[in-house]
Design a protein around this motif. Structure first.
Motif, mmCIF file in Angstrom:
data_model
loop_
_atom_site.group_PDB
_atom_site.id
_atom_site.type_symbol
_atom_site.label_atom_id
_atom_site.label_comp_id
_atom_site.label_asym_id
_atom_site.label_seq_id
_atom_site.Cartn_x
_atom_site.Cartn_y
_atom_site.Cartn_z
ATOM 1 N N GLN A 449 -9.286 -14.412 -13.630
ATOM 2 C CA GLN A 449 -10.217 -13.733 -14.544
ATOM 3 C C GLN A 449 -11.058 -12.716 -13.807
ATOM 4 N N SER A 450 -11.658 -13.191 -12.711
ATOM 5 C CA SER A 450 -12.424 -12.218 -11.938
ATOM 6 C C SER A 450 -11.642 -12.017 -10.653
ATOM 7 N N ILE A 451 -11.066 -10.838 -10.561
ATOM 8 C CA ILE A 451 -10.208 -10.524 -9.418
ATOM 9 C C ILE A 451 -11.068 -10.425 -8.165
ATOM 10 N N PHE A 452 -10.606 -11.023 -7.092
ATOM 11 C CA PHE A 452 -11.337 -10.877 -5.838
ATOM 12 C C PHE A 452 -10.961 -9.523 -5.234
ATOM 13 N N LEU A 453 -11.949 -8.655 -5.128
ATOM 14 C CA LEU A 453 -11.651 -7.316 -4.598
ATOM 15 C C LEU A 453 -12.331 -7.091 -3.254
ATOM 16 N N LEU A 454 -11.593 -6.413 -2.386
ATOM 17 C CA LEU A 454 -12.150 -6.094 -1.061
ATOM 18 C C LEU A 454 -13.003 -4.839 -1.187
ATOM 19 N N ASP A 455 -14.023 -4.724 -0.359
ATOM 20 C CA ASP A 455 -14.817 -3.492 -0.330
ATOM 21 C C ASP A 455 -14.005 -2.487 0.486
ATOM 22 N N ASP A 456 -12.976 -1.967 -0.145
ATOM 23 C CA ASP A 456 -12.021 -1.121 0.571
ATOM 24 C C ASP A 456 -11.340 -0.182 -0.433
ATOM 25 N N THR A 457 -10.259 0.467 -0.031
ATOM 26 C CA THR A 457 -9.612 1.440 -0.918
ATOM 27 C C THR A 457 -8.749 0.738 -1.969
ATOM 28 N N ILE A 458 -8.383 1.507 -3.019
ATOM 29 C CA ILE A 458 -7.517 0.969 -4.080
ATOM 30 C C ILE A 458 -6.183 0.536 -3.462
ATOM 31 N N GLU A 459 -5.690 1.376 -2.561
ATOM 32 C CA GLU A 459 -4.410 1.117 -1.890
ATOM 33 C C GLU A 459 -4.426 -0.249 -1.180
ATOM 34 N N ARG A 460 -5.473 -0.497 -0.416
ATOM 35 C CA ARG A 460 -5.543 -1.767 0.341
ATOM 36 C C ARG A 460 -5.810 -2.944 -0.578
ATOM 37 N N ASN A 461 -6.471 -2.673 -1.720
ATOM 38 C CA ASN A 461 -6.711 -3.758 -2.663
ATOM 39 C C ASN A 461 -5.426 -4.153 -3.374
ATOM 40 N N ILE A 462 -4.560 -3.194 -3.593
ATOM 41 C CA ILE A 462 -3.292 -3.530 -4.272
ATOM 42 C C ILE A 462 -2.341 -4.198 -3.270
ATOM 43 N N ALA A 463 -2.259 -3.604 -2.078
ATOM 44 C CA ALA A 463 -1.333 -4.172 -1.069
ATOM 45 C C ALA A 463 -2.013 -5.316 -0.312
ATOM 46 N N PHE A 464 -3.046 -5.901 -0.877
ATOM 47 C CA PHE A 464 -3.865 -7.001 -0.326
ATOM 48 C C PHE A 464 -3.206 -7.777 0.831
ATOM 49 N N GLY A 465 -3.825 -7.691 1.994
ATOM 50 C CA GLY A 465 -3.344 -8.502 3.121
ATOM 51 C C GLY A 465 -2.188 -7.880 3.893
ATOM 52 N N VAL A 466 -1.739 -6.662 3.480
ATOM 53 C CA VAL A 466 -0.627 -6.021 4.210
ATOM 54 C C VAL A 466 -1.230 -4.959 5.133
ATOM 55 N N PRO A 467 -0.899 -4.987 6.444
ATOM 56 C CA PRO A 467 -1.445 -3.953 7.346
ATOM 57 C C PRO A 467 -0.995 -2.556 6.895
ATOM 58 N N ASP A 468 -1.864 -1.549 7.119
ATOM 59 C CA ASP A 468 -1.595 -0.181 6.627
ATOM 60 C C ASP A 468 -0.192 0.321 6.943
ATOM 61 N N HIS A 469 0.239 0.088 8.210
ATOM 62 C CA HIS A 469 1.526 0.668 8.615
ATOM 63 C C HIS A 469 2.710 -0.026 7.933
ATOM 64 N N LEU A 470 2.452 -1.142 7.256
ATOM 65 C CA LEU A 470 3.569 -1.839 6.594
ATOM 66 C C LEU A 470 3.553 -1.650 5.073
ATOM 67 N N ILE A 471 2.590 -0.861 4.571
ATOM 68 C CA ILE A 471 2.508 -0.672 3.113
ATOM 69 C C ILE A 471 3.725 0.134 2.632
ATOM 70 N N ASP A 472 4.358 -0.380 1.571
ATOM 71 C CA ASP A 472 5.536 0.278 1.014
ATOM 72 C C ASP A 472 5.062 1.158 -0.150
ATOM 73 N N TYR A 473 5.039 2.491 0.044
ATOM 74 C CA TYR A 473 4.440 3.388 -0.943
ATOM 75 C C TYR A 473 5.256 3.512 -2.224
ATOM 76 N N ARG A 474 6.568 3.300 -2.118
ATOM 77 C CA ARG A 474 7.396 3.347 -3.341
ATOM 78 C C ARG A 474 7.004 2.178 -4.249
ATOM 79 N N ARG A 475 6.889 1.008 -3.638
ATOM 80 C CA ARG A 475 6.508 -0.183 -4.404
ATOM 81 C C ARG A 475 5.087 -0.043 -4.945
ATOM 82 N N LEU A 476 4.218 0.581 -4.156
ATOM 83 C CA LEU A 476 2.820 0.764 -4.565
ATOM 84 C C LEU A 476 2.769 1.640 -5.831
#
Ligand SMILES: Nc1ncnc2c1ncn2[C@@H]1O[C@H](COP(=O)(O)OP(=O)(O)OP(=O)(O)O)[C@@H](O)[C@H]1O
Length: 594
Positions: A449-476
């Motif tokens: 109900q209340s999503i736990f959000l990081l004080d960070d970018t939308i990108e990092r909030n969606i890819a939650f817990g994935v290091p930047d260099h491993l983010i898959d932009y097609r999937r994002l």
């Protein structure tokens, strides 16, 4: 006392391997220290009366062997020898202290990691039984208390004990009477600590409780800033903070002032004793002045080390008393987590960690089946979930509805593998999820109900817990499109790189929910568990969130906790829960009709 030391030994973990080396360093540095000080007496005696070399066969033998015959040569040799010994001793002292400090600080860093690791990998039941401010306090304050007031204090204490023993031996060899006087100077401090031990313990416990209260009040007052402001209850939290801060200040200042007492007492008593000793020696015992000067020179220099060593040893004893509660807290937490690990998974912490970290998902082709699931919270008498059996085919959407307290969240927590039922089973294509819970959880996405959000970018909030260099932009991109977030991202200048503030304050309720949906989709979870937001989303946003979910129907298996009946129309089946049981199930229309 033995129990106390056992707990410290347990908390030390792997660091205890360094302890023998530490003791060796202490012994060597104490020996060097004593040797340096011990040589000062003979030096002063020889300087004041060089004839003594000829009278003393041992000394004349040593200097003869060294081919030093003149008084000038002896004094120069002794001066260089003492200077070199002191320089070496000081260097050794510095490096041994540096080693102790490094050891303690590194141990604290390890403890912070160990506790953080243990809390992150603890089971959900343990987590909900604790208050987060006590966990924060343990990681911040108690590790600090353990490392500085127990570990560092103990190590300093032991090193000072070595120095004291050597100094006492040296003093005993120089003058027994003076040693007895010095020892009795320490007696009042020992008695003081003995009589104050209960108070010291109480101050330590009170300051720890007060600090936990400070963290808790901060969490409540600032965490619920909106409510605090609107209700106007800031004075309530201020009063709580004032009481905690005052209690902390009182307990901490008492403990800190007690810390100074040993030094003040020892200094005073020692000076009084030495002065009295000189007076008594001269007036009543008529000792030789030369002997007195030689003894006193050793004592004067020894006292330079004796006063800090003795006062630090006493302050160690005081610190150990005032932090008596710390090993209890840390030991209890580490032990409880260790036991829960082995009970819940029948494995060690390491293998549980491996079990919780693998990324292979369970094979899911047909159905998820709950068979006679029963769950009772340890604090309740009645089960919150009572004999629930149901089946969900792959690709179906089902909803749990029911009054508040009916058991919807508990059932979903069981399905998520956060709570383990006391009886019954959950199987996927006939395989129990408890065989490899991580593999099941790798199949499930959770949208609370209340999503736990990081004080960070939308990108990092969606890819939650994935290091930047491993983010898959097609999937994002796909996740953003499916969660209907494209419009929002197009409107903001920095797009997915926009920071959303603490707990997503810069987003609306509906946008936060859609970030949660995008997160679950990014992680390509086959089963989506969604706790529908109860907050009144505006019609437009609610429609968008519902559309985002409905668009997934058939593609994903969806389990919804529904708070509004209007949103479950599209579901294949609706389960009406009451007091932990499935009262009725069927199509939306059938449930509505009944
Ligand atoms: N941590 C807990 N410890 C003890 N009892 C709990 C705990 N959490 C929930 N319960 C109890 O379990 C029962 C089911 O609660 P649950 O939260 O599952 O209901 P719910 O249907 O999700 O309610 P809501 O719609 O209000 O969220 C309630 O009686 C509740 O008081």
């Amino acid at each position: 006392m033995l129990q106390y030391l056992k707990k410290i030994w347990f908390i030390l973990g792997n660091s205890k391997r360094q302890i023998p080396l530490l003791f060796l360093v202490f012994t060597i540095s104490s020996l060097a220290e004593t040797l340096g000080i011990g040589m000062l007496g003979p030096f002063f005696t020889i300087v004041s009366d060089p004839q003594i070399i000829e009278q003393n066969s041992a000394l004349s033998g040593i200097f003869g062997a060294l081919r030093i015959s003149s008084t000038r040569g002896v004094i120069t040799f002794l001066c260089i020898f003492i200077a070199v010994t002191f320089i070496l001793k000081s260097a050794l002292y510095f490096f041994s202290k540096l080693y102790i400090l490094k050891f303690s600080h590194m141990h604290r860093a390890n403890m912070i990691q160990t506790l953080n690791h243990a809390y992150l990998y603890s089971d959900y039941n343990y987590f909900i039984s604790k208050n987060s401010s006590s966990l924060i306090k343990n990681i911040t304050l108690e590790t600090q208390e353990f490392c500085y007031k127990i570990l560092l204090s103990l190590l300093y204490g032991v090193s000072n004990l070595f120095i004291l023993v050597f100094l006492f031996v040296l003093m005993a060899a120089t003058d027994l009477l003076l040693l007895a006087a010095t020892l009795s100077a320490l007696l009042p401090v020992v008695l003081l600590i003995y009589f104050m031990r209960h108070r010291l313990k109480r101050w330590g416990r009170k300051s720890s409780e007060a600090l936990q209260g400070i963290i808790k009040t901060l969490n409540h007052g600032l965490g619920g800033f909106k409510e605090t402001r609107v209700i106007g209850c800031a004075p309530y939290f201020e009063a709580q903070m004032a009481s905690n801060a005052k209690q902390y200040a009182q307990a901490a200042s008492f403990a800190a002032s007690f810390d100074m007492l040993p030094r003040i007492l020892i200094e005073t008593v020692l000076v009084v004793f030495i002065v009295s000793f000189i007076a008594i020696s001269q007036l009543f015992l008529s000792r030789s002045t030369d002997l007195l000067i030689s003894s006193l020179s050793v004592f004067a220099v020894a006292s330079i080390r004796l006063v800090p060593a003795a006062s630090q040893l006493m302050s160690t004893i005081g610190n150990l008393q005032s932090t008596r509660h710390v090993p209890d807290i840390l030991y209890a937490d580490l032990k409880e987590i260790e036991q829960r690990f082995s009970v819940s998974s029948n494995s060690s912490l390491g293998s549980r960690e491996r079990a919780l970290n693998h990324t292979v998902a369970m094979d899911f082709q047909q159905q998820i089946r709950l068979s006679n699931v029963v769950y009772r919270y340890s604090t309740s008498l009645d089960p919150a979930i009572n004999d629930v059996s149901l089946e969900i085919q792959k690709g179906e959407s089902i909803a749990f509805i029911g009054k508040s307290g009916a058991g919807k969240t508990t059932l979903v927590d069981i399905i998520l593998g956060l709570l383990t039922p006391q009886s019954g089973d959950i199987t996927v294509d006939g395989v129990s999820i408890y065989r490899d819970l991580r593999a099941w959880q790798n199949l499930v996405g959770y949208i609370p109900q209340s999503i736990f959000l990081l004080d960070d970018t939308i990108e990092r909030n969606i890819a939650f817990g994935v290091p930047d260099h491993l983010i898959d932009y097609r999937r994002l991109e796909q996740a953003i499109a499916a969660a209907q977030l494209e419009e929002l991202i197009a409107q903001i200048p920095k797009g997915i790189h926009t920071r959303i503030g603490e707990r997503g304050v810069m987003l609306s309720g509906g946008q936060r929910q859609r970030i949660g949906i995008a997160r679950a989709l990014y992680h390509e979870r086959e089963v989506l568990v969604l706790d529908e937001a109860t907050s009144a989303l505006d019609n437009e946003t609610e429609k968008k969130v519902s559309e985002a979910i409905q668009a997934l129907s058939g593609k994903k298996t969806i389990i919804i906790i529904a708070h509004r009946l209007s949103t479950v129309e599209h579901c294949n089946r609706v389960y009406l829960l009451e007091t932990g049981k499935v009262l009725r199930s069927g199509k939306y229309r059938e449930i509505i009709a009944s």
